[in-house]
Design an enzyme around this catalytic site. Structure first.
Site, PDB file in Angstrom:
ATOM      1  N   LYS A   1       1.328  -6.708   5.803  1.00  0.00           N
ATOM      2  CA  LYS A   1       1.389  -7.873   4.915  1.00  0.00           C
ATOM      3  C   LYS A   1       2.690  -7.921   4.126  1.00  0.00           C
ATOM      4  O   LYS A   1       3.201  -6.881   3.691  1.00  0.00           O
ATOM      5  CB  LYS A   1       0.204  -7.848   3.934  1.00  0.00           C
TER       6      LYS A   1
ATOM      7  N   HIS B   1       0.517 -11.646   1.597  1.00  0.00           N
ATOM      8  CA  HIS B   1      -0.522 -10.860   0.919  1.00  0.00           C
ATOM      9  C   HIS B   1      -1.287 -11.656  -0.139  1.00  0.00           C
ATOM     10  O   HIS B   1      -2.467 -11.401  -0.386  1.00  0.00           O
ATOM     11  CB  HIS B   1       0.095  -9.608   0.287  1.00  0.00           C
TER      12      HIS B   1
ATOM     13  N   TYR C   1       0.818  -1.217   0.000  1.00  0.00           N
ATOM     14  CA  TYR C   1       0.000   0.000   0.000  1.00  0.00           C
ATOM     15  C   TYR C   1       0.853   1.268   0.000  1.00  0.00           C
ATOM     16  O   TYR C   1       0.344   2.355  -0.224  1.00  0.00           O
ATOM     17  CB  TYR C   1      -0.934   0.046   1.224  1.00  0.00           C
TER      18      TYR C   1
END
Length: 274
Positions: A78, A111, A53
């Site tokens: 993650k 992930h 992210y």
């Protein structure tokens, strides 16, 4: 506000707040910092991020700057989906901890079972190797729980067959009309908590007429109904919002969807088509 501090219990005995705040698609920097700060002020005690992210630094900063003690915030990050070696997993974990600037993580997830650019490809052997790294990270005490994300039944079985420590969580795409019943049942039958990312279908279900009608009967928003639906299925929702009003509204879950309406909602399909 108690729903935000109510907890599920993971298979290692760790308590995890029943509603999390998702930060997927929130750009790192001021936007993430403000969103996480607002979430903590609104009562959220569970924040979800990921190295992919690119906002871990801002998430960590908002947590450390808030008036809430670190030990009262459940933090998840993650391992990138592309990382499929033991050494790579250890290196990425270290960089995540440096970015967050926290002394420990509550939950660390793989992930995805495949790199994003090669979705659906088989990486069984590499995932077993990566899981060994996850187990060693867990044994180090720097992480309180470990799990996976986007793993289907085959991928979960592969890890379980080779694991010394069973995964505690599978975080999957899950919302009204898209509940992955096979994965959810398999995970729950094997003692994993299912977490729902995109519980609002990235906003798409907000215009669904069937859901609008049911929400109106309870005098709640479609978003509130969608989040409560996930909870009543025993799954942990991770709603994302950037506006303070939406962040607050998503916490107002003090109502119960009746059995009939839950049945209707559970039978809906293609709700993200508008």
């Amino acid at each position: 506000m108690s729903i935000l501090t109510d907890t599920y219990t993971l298979n290692n005995g760790l308590a995890i707040p029943k509603v999390g705040f998702g930060t997927w698609q929130i750009p790192g920097g001021q936007q993430t910092y403000d969103a996480v700060s607002s979430a903590l002020k609104a009562g959220y005690r569970h924040i979800d991020t990921a190295k992919a992210y690119r906002n871990e630094h801002s998430v960590g900063e908002a947590i450390l700057d808030s008036s809430v003690d670190r030990e009262n915030v459940f933090v998840t990050s993650k391992l990138p989906a592309e990382t499929k070696t033991y050494d790579g997993a250890i290196a990425d974990f270290r960089s995540t901890m440096k970015a967050l600037d926290l002394s420990y993580l509550d939950l660390y997830l793989i992930h995805a079972p495949w790199p994003w650019g090669d979705r659906g490809s088989n990486h069984d052997e590499e995932n077993v190797e990566v899981w060994k790294a996850m187990q060693d990270i867990y044994a180090s005490g720097q992480v309180k729980a470990i799990g996976v994300s986007n793993f289907n039944v085959h991928d979960l079985q592969n890890i379980i067959d080779h694991a010394d420590v069973k995964p505690m969580v599978d975080q999957i795409r899950y919302f009204v009309g898209y509940t992955e019943p096979q994965i959810t049942k398999f995970a729950q039958d094997n003692g994993l908590l299912v977490e729902a990312y995109s519980p609002l279908a990235t906003g798409a279900i907000l215009e669904n007429e069937d859901i609008k009608r049911i929400a109106a009967r309870y005098n709640v928003s479609v978003a509130q109904l969608a989040i409560k639906f996930v909870l009543q299925n025993g799954v942990l929702p991770l709603p994302k919002a950037t506006h303070e009003t939406h962040i607050k509204n998503n916490t107002k879950l003090d109502f119960e969807i009746n059995d009939h309406d839950m049945q209707v909602l559970n039978q809906l399909t293609e709700t993200d088509m508008g």
